[in-house]
Design a protein around this motif. Structure first.
Motif, PDB file in Angstrom:
ATOM      1  N   HIS A 131       0.741  -1.099  -0.051  1.00 30.83           N
ATOM      2  CA  HIS A 131      -0.105   0.010   0.037  1.00 30.83           C
ATOM      3  C   HIS A 131       0.837   1.287  -0.047  1.00 30.83           C
ATOM      4  N   PRO A 132       0.707   2.347  -1.008  1.00 26.51           N
ATOM      5  CA  PRO A 132       1.469   3.340  -1.123  1.00 26.51           C
ATOM      6  C   PRO A 132       1.236   4.278   0.387  1.00 26.51           C
ATOM      7  N   ARG A 133       2.354   4.890   0.777  1.00 27.16           N
ATOM      8  CA  ARG A 133       1.916   5.784   2.057  1.00 27.16           C
ATOM      9  C   ARG A 133       1.100   6.662   1.722  1.00 27.16           C
ATOM     10  N   GLU A 134       0.246   6.966   2.680  1.00 31.91           N
ATOM     11  CA  GLU A 134      -0.811   8.209   2.546  1.00 31.91           C
ATOM     12  C   GLU A 134      -1.379   8.572   3.888  1.00 31.91           C
ATOM     13  N   ALA A 135      -1.893   9.488   4.135  1.00 34.84           N
ATOM     14  CA  ALA A 135      -2.153  10.179   5.451  1.00 34.84           C
ATOM     15  C   ALA A 135      -2.759   9.094   6.511  1.00 34.84           C
ATOM     16  N   ARG A 136      -3.858   8.251   5.603  1.00 36.18           N
ATOM     17  CA  ARG A 136      -4.562   7.444   6.465  1.00 36.18           C
ATOM     18  C   ARG A 136      -4.562   5.977   6.138  1.00 36.18           C
ATOM     19  N   MET A 137      -3.427   5.391   6.716  1.00 35.07           N
ATOM     20  CA  MET A 137      -3.144   3.971   6.216  1.00 35.07           C
ATOM     21  C   MET A 137      -4.027   2.927   6.735  1.00 35.07           C
ATOM     22  N   PRO A 138      -4.108   1.723   6.015  1.00 30.01           N
ATOM     23  CA  PRO A 138      -5.123   0.845   6.653  1.00 30.01           C
ATOM     24  C   PRO A 138      -4.593  -0.059   7.571  1.00 30.01           C
ATOM     25  N   ASN A 139      -5.068  -0.502   8.613  1.00 24.42           N
ATOM     26  CA  ASN A 139      -4.595  -1.185   9.572  1.00 24.42           C
ATOM     27  C   ASN A 139      -5.205  -2.735   9.705  1.00 24.42           C
ATOM     28  N   MET A 140      -4.924  -3.675  10.310  1.00 23.43           N
ATOM     29  CA  MET A 140      -5.550  -4.770  10.506  1.00 23.43           C
ATOM     30  C   MET A 140      -5.356  -5.278  11.945  1.00 23.43           C
ATOM     31  N   LEU A 141      -6.470  -5.984  12.440  1.00 22.26           N
ATOM     32  CA  LEU A 141      -6.621  -6.627  13.628  1.00 22.26           C
ATOM     33  C   LEU A 141      -6.760  -8.382  13.133  1.00 22.26           C
ATOM     34  N   LEU A 142      -5.883  -9.096  13.651  1.00 19.03           N
ATOM     35  CA  LEU A 142      -5.989 -10.567  13.537  1.00 19.03           C
ATOM     36  C   LEU A 142      -6.415 -11.260  14.683  1.00 19.03           C
ATOM     37  N   ILE A 143      -7.616 -11.673  14.681  1.00 18.70           N
ATOM     38  CA  ILE A 143      -8.334 -12.058  15.994  1.00 18.70           C
ATOM     39  C   ILE A 143      -8.636 -13.516  15.804  1.00 18.70           C
ATOM     40  N   GLY A 144      -8.454 -14.115  16.947  1.00 18.01           N
ATOM     41  CA  GLY A 144      -8.549 -15.863  17.068  1.00 18.01           C
ATOM     42  C   GLY A 144      -8.430 -16.127  18.284  1.00 18.01           C
TER      43      GLY A 144
END
Ligand SMILES: Nc1ncnc2c1ncn2[C@@H]1O[C@H](COP(=O)(O)OP(=O)(O)OP(=O)(O)O)[C@@H](O)[C@H]1O
Ligand SMILES: [Mg+2]
Length: 296
Positions: A50-63
């Protein structure tokens, strides 16, 4: 000549070893790329690209516990190891694996990051540590920061939890990096309190295993790497049902159970896993262990 068609080629090399060596071989870490793991891996690769931008996508890996979060995320990190950066002051590290400190301490987390990178930790304030962390993470050109055991923050008061999550959001914004937090289901609850945090972190679940095609495929994958000389047909309905009931739906328990059963099958000369071997191998399902502990 015996046919070892049921085995993965790498297991075939080990099949000729003696019993003791095969039992040792079972203890080696192994990686099975089951479909859900591959899917999450694809999304992790997307984050990295993902290109760097102001609002980056994040993830929660849940289990749930023992269901493959750390194994998966570490596998991702190993695919993107740090590299020498001849011109620069720092190494080049696109992905960094860290763990949340035992309680939601901002300062503790900064020390963890700096220690992971073998950097000196400033002894002064949290502000000084934060400045150093920002500087170092920028230097290594980090793209994805993994925070395993993020549910550890639940050990603190709710204000502290939110502060810790804000700090993570801050790092993501400031450095334009993606954060991947890993944790158990309770973590989702803490994250959902603040809409600003919630809408920045997309949950990806590793659900408990159920009786379906995916589970039977997982059993086939395990069988291909178990160094047993005869086929067990683990995916056949009766055996598969028994395995699922015993391991109570986590891949970690399944892995332990299959290792104990395979060890027993090797040592007793059965060379295959059957219902009798599962009963005799000494494995106790997790809830039996809990009951036993309660009685003690
Ligand atoms: N893809 C996989 N292939 C083979 N074995 C696996 C895989 N994923 C997990 N396992 C087995 O399951 C065990 C538990 O996995 P892991 O440590 O990743 O669980 P976890 O979800 O991080 O649990 P916790 O929340 O307790 O930290 C591993 O030690 C390994 O034996
Ligand atoms: Mg873990």
């Amino acid at each position: 000549m015996t046919s070892y068609m049921h085995l993965h080629p790498s297991a075939v090399d080990y099949i000729e070893l003696d019993a003791g060596e095969r039992v040792q071989w079972l203890k080696r870490p192994r990686w099975i790329g089951y479909p859900r793991a591959q899917e999450v891996m694809g999304k992790l690769e997307d984050l990295l690209r993902h290109p760097r931008e102001a609002r980056m996508p994040n993830m929660l890996l849940i289990g749930g516990t023992n269901n493959g979060k750390t194994r998966l995320i570490r596998n991702f990190a190993q695919r993107h190891p740090a590299e020498e950066n001849p011109g620069g002051e720092h190494i080049f590290a696109p992905v960094l694996y860290t763990q949340a400190p035992p309680a939601p301490s901002e300062s503790g987390f900064y020390s963890e990051i700096l220690n992971t990178l073998f950097e000196k930790v400033p002894t002064s304030s949290a502000d000084a540590k934060r400045a150093r962390v920002i500087q170092v993470l920028r230097g290594i050109q980090l793209k994805v920061l993994i925070v395993d055991e993020l549910h550890n923050i639940l050990a603190g008061a709710s204000v502290k939890q939110q502060q810790f999550l804000n700090m993570i959001k801050y790092l993501s914004n400031e450095l334009q990096i993606s954060i991947v937090g890993c944790g158990t289901g309770d973590l989702l609850r803490a994250v959902s309190i603040d809409p600003q945090i919630q809408n920045r972190f997309v949950p990806e679940l590793l659900p408990r295993w159920q009786m379906n095609k995916e589970f039977r495929q997982l059993l086939m994958s395990f069988e291909r790497i178990l160094p047993l000389r005869n086929p067990s047909e683990l995916h056949e309905p009766q055996l598969a049902g028994k395995l699922l009931a015993m391991c109570e739906g986590t891949i970690g328990e399944l892995s332990t159970l299959l290792n104990m059963a395979a060890t027993y099958a090797i040592q007793q000369g059965h060379e295959q896993i059957s219902a009798d071997v599962l009963n005799a191998c000494g494995y106790l399902p997790p809830s039996d262990r809990t009951r036993q502990a309660a009685r003690a």
